[in-house]
Design a protein around this motif. Structure first.
Motif, PDB file in Angstrom:
ATOM      1  N   UNK A 259       0.850  -1.190   0.000  1.00 24.20           N
ATOM      2  CA  UNK A 259       0.000   0.000   0.000  1.00 24.20           C
ATOM      3  C   UNK A 259       0.887   1.242   0.000  1.00 24.20           C
ATOM      4  N   UNK A 260       0.335   2.345  -0.471  1.00 27.42           N
ATOM      5  CA  UNK A 260       1.074   3.611  -0.469  1.00 27.42           C
ATOM      6  C   UNK A 260       1.198   4.105   0.963  1.00 27.42           C
ATOM      7  N   UNK A 261       2.421   4.374   1.362  1.00 24.96           N
ATOM      8  CA  UNK A 261       2.718   4.788   2.726  1.00 24.96           C
ATOM      9  C   UNK A 261       3.479   6.109   2.712  1.00 24.96           C
ATOM     10  N   UNK A 262       3.163   6.992   3.662  1.00 25.89           N
ATOM     11  CA  UNK A 262       3.894   8.248   3.798  1.00 25.89           C
ATOM     12  C   UNK A 262       5.304   7.965   4.322  1.00 25.89           C
ATOM     13  N   UNK A 263       6.281   8.792   3.942  1.00 25.11           N
ATOM     14  CA  UNK A 263       6.113   9.974   3.104  1.00 25.11           C
ATOM     15  C   UNK A 263       6.232   9.674   1.602  1.00 25.11           C
ATOM     16  N   UNK A 264       5.268  10.179   0.863  1.00 24.32           N
ATOM     17  CA  UNK A 264       5.355  10.192  -0.593  1.00 24.32           C
ATOM     18  C   UNK A 264       6.249  11.366  -0.956  1.00 24.32           C
ATOM     19  N   UNK A 265       7.270  11.130  -1.757  1.00 20.12           N
ATOM     20  CA  UNK A 265       8.238  12.190  -2.024  1.00 20.12           C
ATOM     21  C   UNK A 265       8.361  12.574  -3.485  1.00 20.12           C
ATOM     22  N   UNK A 266       8.030  11.688  -4.396  1.00 19.45           N
ATOM     23  CA  UNK A 266       8.237  11.981  -5.814  1.00 19.45           C
ATOM     24  C   UNK A 266       7.084  11.454  -6.652  1.00 19.45           C
ATOM     25  N   UNK A 267       6.637  12.278  -7.592  1.00 19.37           N
ATOM     26  CA  UNK A 267       5.648  11.849  -8.570  1.00 19.37           C
ATOM     27  C   UNK A 267       6.165  12.177  -9.957  1.00 19.37           C
ATOM     28  N   UNK A 268       5.943  11.277 -10.892  1.00 13.15           N
ATOM     29  CA  UNK A 268       6.364  11.495 -12.276  1.00 13.15           C
ATOM     30  C   UNK A 268       5.150  11.342 -13.181  1.00 13.15           C
ATOM     31  N   UNK A 269       4.895  12.352 -13.958  1.00 12.77           N
ATOM     32  CA  UNK A 269       3.783  12.351 -14.906  1.00 12.77           C
ATOM     33  C   UNK A 269       4.350  12.135 -16.305  1.00 12.77           C
ATOM     34  N   UNK A 270       3.878  11.095 -16.964  1.00 11.19           N
ATOM     35  CA  UNK A 270       4.357  10.785 -18.315  1.00 11.19           C
ATOM     36  C   UNK A 270       3.499  11.498 -19.347  1.00 11.19           C
TER      37      UNK A 270
END
Length: 199
Positions: free
Chosen positions: A111-122
């Motif tokens: 599952x997605x857990x904090x901390x989320x640090x980076x997002x990449x949009x294609x």
């Protein structure tokens, strides 16, 4: 409204009440990271293929995914990588839907857990088209971290065609956009910036 409905940067900034600062060479002092032989061989094989197919899906799978997997390997799998998952954070602000790629400083891959640090949009061929959506997802990540006991985290984002990369940084309510565009031939610099949040 969903992430994909944030069609422009201006729309995201206004709706989310953010301040935007354009920064030339925002990440110029980030040291480059040499790619592994494994990544270099993969990209040597897939670069022309991805360009020939020339779809967003091909660029995501053949170029962006191998680069993000390299970051995960660099940190001995102590960070998690998600692709295409639903990330519903705040319906009233339109912060719902799926993201292209998300990386978290957590080993938890279930599952997605904090901390989320980076997002990449294609994006297929125009980086500007992805800026609004990327900013919305970065803001959602900040809210997600706050709600999961990791407040005040700087969130990094990127919009990429696989061959071209543009990077952003969100601190509080201020989004900084690097005016510099990086190209796949600058792979060590791209790897350096992508690894920055996890150092």
């Amino acid at each position: 409204m969903a992430y994909s409905d944030f069609k422009t940067l201006e729309q995201a900034i206004e709706r989310l009440e953010l301040t935007v600062i354009d920064q030339p060479h925002l990440f110029q002092n980030v040291p480059p990271v040499a790619p592994s032989a494994r990544l270099q061989e993969t990209l040597d094989e897939t670069l022309d293929l991805a360009s020939s197919i020339s779809t967003e899906k091909a660029r995501s799978e053949l170029l962006i995914t191998p680069i993000l997997l390299e970051i995960r390997r660099m940190f001995l799998d102590h960070i998690s990588l998600f692709s295409g998952n639903t990330f519903n954070v705040e319906d009233t602000k339109g912060l719902t839907g799926a993201f292209d790629f998300l990386m978290s400083a957590s080993r938890n891959q279930s599952i997605i857990t904090a901390p989320v640090l980076t997002l990449v949009e294609a994006k297929d061929n125009d980086l500007r088209i992805g800026l609004g959506q990327c900013v919305a997802q970065m803001y959602a990540a900040s809210l997600f971290n706050d709600r999961h006991g990791q407040p005040g985290q700087t969130i990094y984002g990127a919009v990429s065609t696989g061959t071209n990369w543009k990077f952003l940084k969100l601190s509080g309510s201020t989004i900084e956009i690097d005016l510099t565009e990086y190209f796949i031939l600058q792979l060590p610099k791209i790897l350096g910036i992508l690894s920055l949040p996890f150092r």
